[in-house]
Design an enzyme around this catalytic site. Structure first.
Site, PDB file in Angstrom:
ATOM      1  N   SER A  76      29.366  33.997  40.459  1.00 16.24           N
ATOM      2  CA  SER A  76      29.973  35.413  41.147  1.00 16.24           C
ATOM      3  C   SER A  76      28.953  35.749  41.557  1.00 16.24           C
ATOM      4  CB  SER A  76      30.754  36.366  40.306  1.00 16.24           C
ATOM      5  OG  SER A  76      31.899  36.102  40.532  1.00 16.24           O
TER       6      SER A  76
ATOM      7  N   HIS B  58      31.730  35.406  46.222  1.00 15.07           N
ATOM      8  CA  HIS B  58      32.131  33.440  46.852  1.00 15.07           C
ATOM      9  C   HIS B  58      32.384  33.480  47.661  1.00 15.07           C
ATOM     10  CE1 HIS B  58      33.134  33.137  42.499  1.00 15.07           C
ATOM     11  NE2 HIS B  58      33.357  34.567  42.542  1.00 15.07           N
TER      12      HIS B  58
ATOM     13  N   HIS C 139      39.613  31.100  40.753  1.00 17.55           N
ATOM     14  CA  HIS C 139      40.092  31.582  39.009  1.00 17.55           C
ATOM     15  C   HIS C 139      41.303  32.031  39.035  1.00 17.55           C
ATOM     16  CE1 HIS C 139      35.692  33.291  40.846  1.00 17.55           C
ATOM     17  NE2 HIS C 139      35.317  33.140  39.782  1.00 17.55           N
TER      18      HIS C 139
ATOM     19  N   TYR D  12      42.923  34.628  38.329  1.00 17.64           N
ATOM     20  CA  TYR D  12      43.277  36.053  39.130  1.00 17.64           C
ATOM     21  C   TYR D  12      43.605  36.703  39.937  1.00 17.64           C
ATOM     22  CZ  TYR D  12      37.899  36.483  39.602  1.00 17.64           C
ATOM     23  OH  TYR D  12      37.139  36.130  40.730  1.00 17.64           O
ATOM     24  N   GLU D  13      42.697  35.311  41.158  1.00 16.31           N
ATOM     25  CA  GLU D  13      43.354  34.627  42.708  1.00 16.31           C
ATOM     26  C   GLU D  13      44.750  34.158  42.275  1.00 16.31           C
ATOM     27  OE1 GLU D  13      40.087  32.962  44.814  1.00 16.31           O
ATOM     28  OE2 GLU D  13      39.796  32.930  43.181  1.00 16.31           O
TER      29      GLU D  13
ATOM     30  N   MET E 164      36.266  35.317  33.080  1.00 11.32           N
ATOM     31  CA  MET E 164      37.274  34.662  33.753  1.00 11.32           C
ATOM     32  C   MET E 164      37.531  33.618  34.918  1.00 11.32           C
ATOM     33  SD  MET E 164      38.123  38.169  36.037  1.00 11.32           S
ATOM     34  CE  MET E 164      37.760  39.842  34.484  1.00 11.32           C
ATOM     35  N   SER E 165      36.652  32.607  34.405  1.00 10.46           N
ATOM     36  CA  SER E 165      36.129  31.309  34.664  1.00 10.46           C
ATOM     37  C   SER E 165      35.342  30.124  34.056  1.00 10.46           C
ATOM     38  CB  SER E 165      35.066  31.483  35.569  1.00 10.46           C
ATOM     39  OG  SER E 165      34.354  31.796  35.640  1.00 10.46           O
TER      40      SER E 165
ATOM     41  N   ASN F 267      26.332  42.892  32.064  1.00  7.31           N
ATOM     42  CA  ASN F 267      27.435  43.775  31.273  1.00  7.31           C
ATOM     43  C   ASN F 267      28.023  43.804  29.939  1.00  7.31           C
ATOM     44  OD1 ASN F 267      29.449  42.396  33.209  1.00  7.31           O
ATOM     45  ND2 ASN F 267      30.559  44.263  31.632  1.00  7.31           N
TER      46      ASN F 267
ATOM     47  N   HIS G 190      32.868  46.096  39.525  1.00  9.07           N
ATOM     48  CA  HIS G 190      32.360  44.899  39.619  1.00  9.07           C
ATOM     49  C   HIS G 190      31.516  44.817  40.613  1.00  9.07           C
ATOM     50  CE1 HIS G 190      33.576  40.871  41.178  1.00  9.07           C
ATOM     51  NE2 HIS G 190      33.691  41.184  42.189  1.00  9.07           N
TER      52      HIS G 190
HETATM   53  N1  HPA Z   1      34.407  40.789  31.691  1.00  7.54           N
HETATM   54  C1  HPA Z   1      35.595  39.878  32.473  1.00  7.54           C
HETATM   55  N2  HPA Z   1      34.509  38.767  33.112  1.00  7.54           N
HETATM   56  C2  HPA Z   1      33.347  39.658  33.357  1.00  7.54           C
HETATM   57  C3  HPA Z   1      32.876  40.583  32.813  1.00  7.54           C
HETATM   58  C4  HPA Z   1      33.421  41.153  31.475  1.00  7.54           C
HETATM   59  O1  HPA Z   1      32.665  42.847  31.551  1.00  7.54           O
HETATM   60  N3  HPA Z   1      31.586  40.853  33.802  1.00  7.54           N
HETATM   61  C5  HPA Z   1      31.118  39.669  34.034  1.00  7.54           C
HETATM   62  N4  HPA Z   1      32.606  38.470  34.260  1.00  7.54           N
END
Ligand code: HPA
Length: 254
Positions: free
Chosen positions: A11, A42, A64, A66-67, A192-193, A216, A228
């Site tokens: 990302s 993406h 991903h 989540y998609e 998440m990947s 983060n 995000h």
């Molecule tokens: N959690 C999950 N996926 C992420 C995070 C997070 O804090 N930051 C960037 N991708």
């Protein structure tokens, strides 16, 4: 010449694809069976070009969970790269820092992972032509590749620590309790990947280098909410350093 090395961009990290020399771009939609990527940040294209003379394939955009994709679909691009002749894979991602040592802007080499996805790309009948039914994962992220990355980092004044990456399906960011759990089980990073791709790559005998861009502090580490936009913004700020690192590392991956 067919690339032996490939890079998957996470990302907000797509800019690397634009730095390749003599690039040819193929949108995923032109490749039969490729799951289209829908995530913001993406691009969804396969770029083949070279980095200081070394041929390289780049996946800008990944599928991903989540998609709505399965772990098998997440691994589609990696299987495609293997068919193209790729043997060395660099997986990049944006990650949250579970370990308080890893704050926004840090690059961390993935030393190992914990699969919390509840899915595996190798579920189902095994294709013996790709790899064994029960593949070994004791060095899912190549130690020699980590050493190469570390040395390349030093050349540009970059300290590259190592950490364990935990993969979750998302799309929500974690709760503080989930992050405490991840810390307790040995995770330093969360994202998440990457994990389905690493599993599929190891199954096919590819060597993997994983690089997390910590965008983060994970939920609850600091007294602030996660957005995000912040993930993309920090990724954007880190891209020049990541590009410089990739340009030095790629020609050395054997
Ligand atoms: N959690 C999950 N996926 C992420 C995070 C997070 O804090 N930051 C960037 N991708």
């Amino acid at each position: 010449m067919n690339p032996r090395v490939a890079v998957v961009l996470g990302s907000g990290l797509g800019a690397f694809a634009d730095t390749l020399e003599n690039a040819t771009v193929t949108p995923y939609s032109d490749i039969p069976g490729w799951p289209p990527s829908t995530a913001i940040g993406h691009a969804g294209k396969l770029v083949v070009g070279s980095v200081t003379g070394t041929p390289v394939a780049v996946l800008a955009g990944r599928a991903h969970l989540y998609e709505g994709y399965t772990a098998q679909q997440s691994a589609f691009g990696i299987r495609h790269l293997r068919k193209m002749g790729v043997e060395s894979l660099v997986l990049t991602n944006a990650a949250g820092g579970v370990n308080p040592k890893f704050g926004p802007g840090h690059l961390v080499l993935i030393s190992d992972h914990i699969n919390l996805l509840g899915q595996n790309p190798l579920t189902g009948p095994n294709d013996d032509s790709l790899g064994p039914r029960f593949p070994d994962m004791t060095e899912a992220y190549s130690k020699s590749y980590r050493e190469i990355a570390c040395a390349a980092g030093r050349e540009i004044g970059l300290d590259l620590p190592e950490g364990v990456y935990a993969a979750v399906p998302g799309p929500n960011y974690e709760t503080p309790a989930e992050i405490r759990y991840m810390r307790a089980i040995g995770a330093d990073l969360v994202g998440m990947s990457t994990v389905p791709e690493t599993i599929a790559a190891n199954h096919m005998g590819m060597k993997v280098l994983g690089i997390s861009c910590v965008t983060n502090a994970a939920a609850g580490v600091l007294d602030q909410k996660l957005h995000h936009a912040e993930v993309l913004e920090v990724g954007e700020r880190m891209k020049d350093t990541l590009i410089e690192l990739l340009r030095r590392v790629i020609p050395r991956l054997q």
